[in-house]
Enzyme design. Structure first.
Site, PDB file in Angstrom:
ATOM      1  N   PHE A   1       0.803  -1.221   0.000  1.00 57.19           N
ATOM      2  CA  PHE A   1       0.000   0.000   0.000  1.00 57.19           C
ATOM      3  C   PHE A   1       0.833   1.267   0.000  1.00 57.19           C
ATOM      4  CE2 PHE A   1       0.854   0.011   4.504  1.00 57.19           C
ATOM      5  CZ  PHE A   1       0.613   1.302   4.966  1.00 57.19           C
ATOM      6  N   LYS A   2       2.091   1.158   0.373  1.00 51.75           N
ATOM      7  CA  LYS A   2       2.945   2.353   0.400  1.00 51.75           C
ATOM      8  C   LYS A   2       3.072   2.990  -0.980  1.00 51.75           C
ATOM      9  CE  LYS A   2       4.061   1.269   4.705  1.00 51.75           C
ATOM     10  NZ  LYS A   2       3.885   2.073   5.904  1.00 51.75           N
ATOM     11  N   ASP A   3       2.889   2.186  -2.042  1.00 49.13           N
ATOM     12  CA  ASP A   3       2.966   2.735  -3.395  1.00 49.13           C
ATOM     13  C   ASP A   3       1.919   3.816  -3.638  1.00 49.13           C
ATOM     14  OD1 ASP A   3       5.075   1.090  -4.248  1.00 49.13           O
ATOM     15  OD2 ASP A   3       3.705  -0.514  -4.832  1.00 49.13           O
TER      16      ASP A   3
END
Length: 495
Positions: A112-114
């Site tokens: 999810f950091k993307d």
């Protein structure tokens, strides 16, 4: 719109300055002075837009000094088909009649950091130009697993930046470590730290307050900045996917416009669930924000009792990105719930630094209870949930998402709340092959990246292309330092 320090609201920055700074000079987190409300027709309009257009709309409410054309270009480059393998970017998947999963791992690093770290480099480089900064930004990152690779990939070969990621030795999954140690790019660096994530994160914070280091770097033409979620440029793009998910639920007929939806988020540093709270403040019809923790359940205890106490055992778990006892973004929530009482927040943070704990007053506890619920589960239960969801739903999940599924089930059982719920899925199961395979009953694991093929053979689910592409990539980074030598690692990279 201005951004103020949570520890001194007289410290104010414009949006571009806040993104360049990353952290306030006094150690506080830069937070919007006000939160814009979504206009009455906003959700209807957003429902007809692409994810990229939704990002432009939402971020534009916060970013004075950035044009719509700029933001549209950033969104196209950050969330285009060359970066994300799902046309919806952050698709919502139906699990059962009242449970849906927001998949946030379709980007280049499969986590999810993307969603934020593909946008932040564009925001930062534009902000450098807007502020007239001539020095090169040295971006320091502490990671519990996914932020590191996301930041490295996002900032790879971005002009006027260098990036150094610190991760806890033996505190991330084998695939997560391989992703970082094989990272390509001329401006990147990776270094393991002896200790756990809190050691790495505290070490990075100390580097930001090290005046001698700052002066040395300044003389070399660098200044320090951050890509951790202490940077507002990380939190803002996360607000977008909650609004987008709600629009998709309405569009698909899974809830009516204006109907409340609960959200369950696997939580470590509190930035992800904080973005949901901010979306709710903007008028998004969210109900309970359910904070899901693993055995490092400091947040669960805080949300239930109002006492934050990091003086406890630290566990290395199957969900390592949540192995955190100092949740930095909680400071932003405290600032909002105290009605911008910077002195109170400063007192809490001073107490945390001095004794490792603090307790909020009754008014804050009541507000926490209004908005949040919380629970946790251990590794044994995490495995059982992975197996159960696969067996009963045919849906493969990673250990972090499994924690969220279990805590949602706990919440529903305890409260009887049948409100439709959105489970936030934060990583591909292929980032944690050994844990997932073990949960499915496999006892012998293939070596290296062959384990990706083993999980595919077991489930029939193909590995995401970015992870399959790790096979045969050379390891570039092997450095490991003690906490006391992190500054040396920075200076060694920036000769």
């Amino acid at each position: 719109m201005y951004y103020v320090s949570t520890r001194d609201k007289k410290v104010r920055f414009e949006a571009s300055e806040a993104i360049v700074q990353g952290l306030a000079p006094d150690g506080g987190l830069l937070t919007p002075e006000t939160f814009p409300r979504l206009p009455p027709d906003a959700l209807e309009k957003l429902g007809q837009m692409t994810y990229q257009a939704r990002a432009v709309y939402v971020m534009g409410l916060y970013l004075d000094g950035f044009t719509q054309e700029e933001l549209a270009e950033f969104a196209l480059r950050a969330y285009g088909p060359d970066k994300f393998d799902a046309p919806a970017v952050a698709p919502v998947v139906v699990v059962d009649g009242s449970t849906h999963c927001l998949e946030l791992w379709h980007g280049p690093t499969c986590a999810f950091k993307d969603m934020a770290l593909q946008m932040l480099p564009h925001l930062l480089t534009a902000s450098l130009a807007k502020t007239g900064e001539q020095k090169t930004a040295c971006i320091l990152v502490a990671t519990s697993g996914d932020t590191g690779k996301g930041a490295l990939e996002g900032f790879r070969d971005v002009a006027q930046t260098r990036i150094l990621v610190f991760y806890p030795k033996d505190g991330v999954s084998a695939i997560q470590e391989l992703q970082m140690r094989t990272q390509e790019g001329e401006n990147v660096g990776v270094c393991a730290v002896e200790g756990n994530f809190d050691d790495a994160q505290s070490g990075v914070k100390r580097l930001f307050s090290d005046e001698t280091l700052r002066e040395t770097l300044c003389a070399r033409g660098y200044f320090l900045s951050s890509a951790n979620s202490i940077n507002w440029g990380r939190v803002l793009p996360q607000i977008v996917y909650y609004i987008s998910a709600y629009c998709d639920l309405v569009k698909a007929g899974k809830c009516r416009a204006g109907e409340r939806v609960n959200v369950c988020v696997p939580t470590g540093n509190f930035g992800n669930i904080l973005a949901a709270y901010y979306a709710k403040r903007m008028g998004l019809p969210l109900g309970k924000l359910i904070c899901a923790s693993n055995s490092n359940n400091v947040l669960t205890d805080f949300l239930k009792t109002g006492v934050y106490d990091r003086n406890r055992a630290f566990y290395n778990t199957l969900s390592p990105s949540m192995d955190i006892l100092i949740s930095s973004n909680l400071e932003r929530l405290l600032y909002t719930l105290t009605e911008e009482d910077d002195a109170a927040v400063r007192g809490y943070m001073d107490s945390l630094a001095a004794s490792g704990k603090y307790e909020v007053d009754g008014a804050i506890k009541a507000k926490l209870a209004d908005h949040f619920a919380a629970g946790f589960c251990d590794d044994g239960q995490t495995k059982r949930v992975i197996a159960q969801v696969w067996r009963e739903k045919g849906y493969l999940i990673d250990p972090h998402t499994a924690v969220a599924f279990d805590v949602l089930a706990q919440y529903r059982s305890e409260t009887g709340d049948t409100t439709p719920a959105l489970v936030v899925s934060t990583a591909s199961p292929f980032k944690f092959c050994d844990s997932v395979l073990s949960a499915l009953g496999v006892t012998e694991f293939s070596a290296g990246t062959d384990i990706l093929d083993q999980l595919t053979a077991e489930t029939g689910v193909p590995a995401p292309a970015p992870l399959a592409g790790l096979k045969g990539k050379p390891v570039r980074f092997r450095q490991c330092v003690g906490r006391e030598h992190m500054a040396d690692a920075v200076l060694g990279m920036l000769r």
